[in-house]
Design a protein around this motif. Sequence first.
Motif, short mmCIF file in Angstrom:
data_model
loop_
_atom_site.label_atom_id
_atom_site.label_comp_id
_atom_site.label_asym_id
_atom_site.label_seq_id
_atom_site.Cartn_x
_atom_site.Cartn_y
_atom_site.Cartn_z
N THR A 234 27.43 45.40 8.55
CA THR A 234 27.83 46.80 8.69
C THR A 234 28.22 47.41 7.35
O THR A 234 27.91 48.58 7.07
N LEU B 32 24.96 48.22 5.44
CA LEU B 32 24.29 49.41 5.94
C LEU B 32 25.04 50.67 5.52
O LEU B 32 24.43 51.67 5.10
N GLY B 33 26.36 50.64 5.61
CA GLY B 33 27.16 51.79 5.18
C GLY B 33 27.00 52.06 3.70
O GLY B 33 26.94 53.22 3.26
N SER C 200 17.56 45.34 16.18
CA SER C 200 17.38 45.88 14.83
C SER C 200 15.91 45.83 14.42
O SER C 200 15.39 46.77 13.81
N GLN D 17 33.20 52.59 11.62
CA GLN D 17 33.26 51.43 10.71
C GLN D 17 34.71 51.09 10.38
O GLN D 17 35.10 49.92 10.37
N VAL E 272 18.43 53.58 8.92
CA VAL E 272 19.67 52.90 8.52
C VAL E 272 20.86 53.44 9.32
O VAL E 272 21.75 52.67 9.72
N TRP F 202 23.10 51.09 11.65
CA TRP F 202 24.54 51.07 11.37
C TRP F 202 25.35 51.33 12.63
O TRP F 202 26.26 50.57 12.96
#
Length: 463
Positions: free
Chosen positions: A13, A16-17, A83, A210, A294, A298
């Motif tokens: 995570t 991706l962020g 994914s 997140q 993305v 995410w």
Amino acid sequence: MQEHLPTDLKWMTVTLGSLIAIALAWAAWQTIFFHEDGKDAKGGVEGMSEIQLMFNIVKSVVGEGMLSLPAGIAGGTGLLAGSLMTVFFAALMGYTFSLMGRVCHVTGERSHKDCCAKVADPWLAQSMAVVLFVKTIFTCLAFAIVISESFARILRFCGVQGIMATSQAALLLMTFFVLIPLCMQKQLRILSYTSMIGCLGQVWVVFTMQIRYMDGSYIPGGQFYSTLRTQDQPNFTAGVIYWKTTVASFVLLGSLSTAFIAHYNAPKFYSQLQDASPEKFRKVVIGAFSFAMVIYLWIMAVGYLTFGTAAEGLILNNYSEKDMLMTTARFAISFAVVFAFPLGFTGLRDSMMSTFELGQEHFRSVTFGLLSVIICGACSFHDLGLANSLGGAVLGAMITLIFPAVLLFYAGRQSDSDSSEFGNFEPTWAAAAVALAGVVLLVFGSIIVLMKKFFPEALHLPQ
């Protein structure tokens, strides 16, 4: 067998962020220091820069539907398997989106109908225009319903009561003060600025998710765990699933098949790109669809790793109403939907004017007429039901896959077309493969919608 824990994939995570943060920083740098206005070669009308076009495409693709993706994983699909599905759909939909720009380049036209009329039969061109018109009606109606419900809740959160806090009043206020001014714009370049704001709002939503995933506020004993309803509390009874697939995986496939739809605006996007060329358009599309991919990866990861199999169809509903940070996320997604509406409405207006062959002198009357119909519909109906879901599954597959494949086939057969643009392989085998994928998605999408409605137990979904 080793049990996988939600905390095992924190690295995923964060990665991706970080990719999203880097992409936004690069886009901001390009916009501030390298932005140049230009004019197209046909009428001196200012076009969009590559960055402006990328934000418009991203905003057209990424909508409130991203909030349902964690539930697609929770329904019976492993996170890594889901994914891979997302990456596949991003590549496929990006290819057909950029394909529309290439068809416009070869035919010299600016709409699905005109492109098809140039290379195929008029009846097929008219059929495309009708399908696009119907699909964009559903899209705009769905946006309007989300706007009405979201801002009604926001008004009540701010203490507004009575008739002014109803969904109808909220929608009318947003229409007069926001939607009408935005929808009256003829050039998508102007909407690129609101698209940037909308994209930032969507990124903020996932960023707040997140934070809550990382700080453990929703794990047992966490700050907000006790404030959740029982059905919303995280559930990892079997641990985190990585590669599992079941019949319920078709729910995620159905969501992904419509998650990347923005193809009804593809010809207009291409025509309004500064110094448009297929290669330039392809680069922009790759950037936009990669960004959208993305974002989807995410939110799927963060939402599922926070709540597991308890993830709801609208993931923000899992979060506590007492969580102020997530309240800001609800504000952000509401405004993001508002800024997405004009782009969907542009596709609706263009498809109607193309279907009924209306000139630009009817621009204002068509705009007000369509807005009136959409707003009245959203004020009267709050659940589009089976017809909307089934229509989206069928029409979405036609617009994103079948139509581009048909246009590729016919454009590639034209003796006066640019042979270097398509070659010999693409108009035959590639077109056939894309069309077949569209038919499969159309059939499976329809079946899944019907099963969810009448036989949810077959998908292991609650009735």
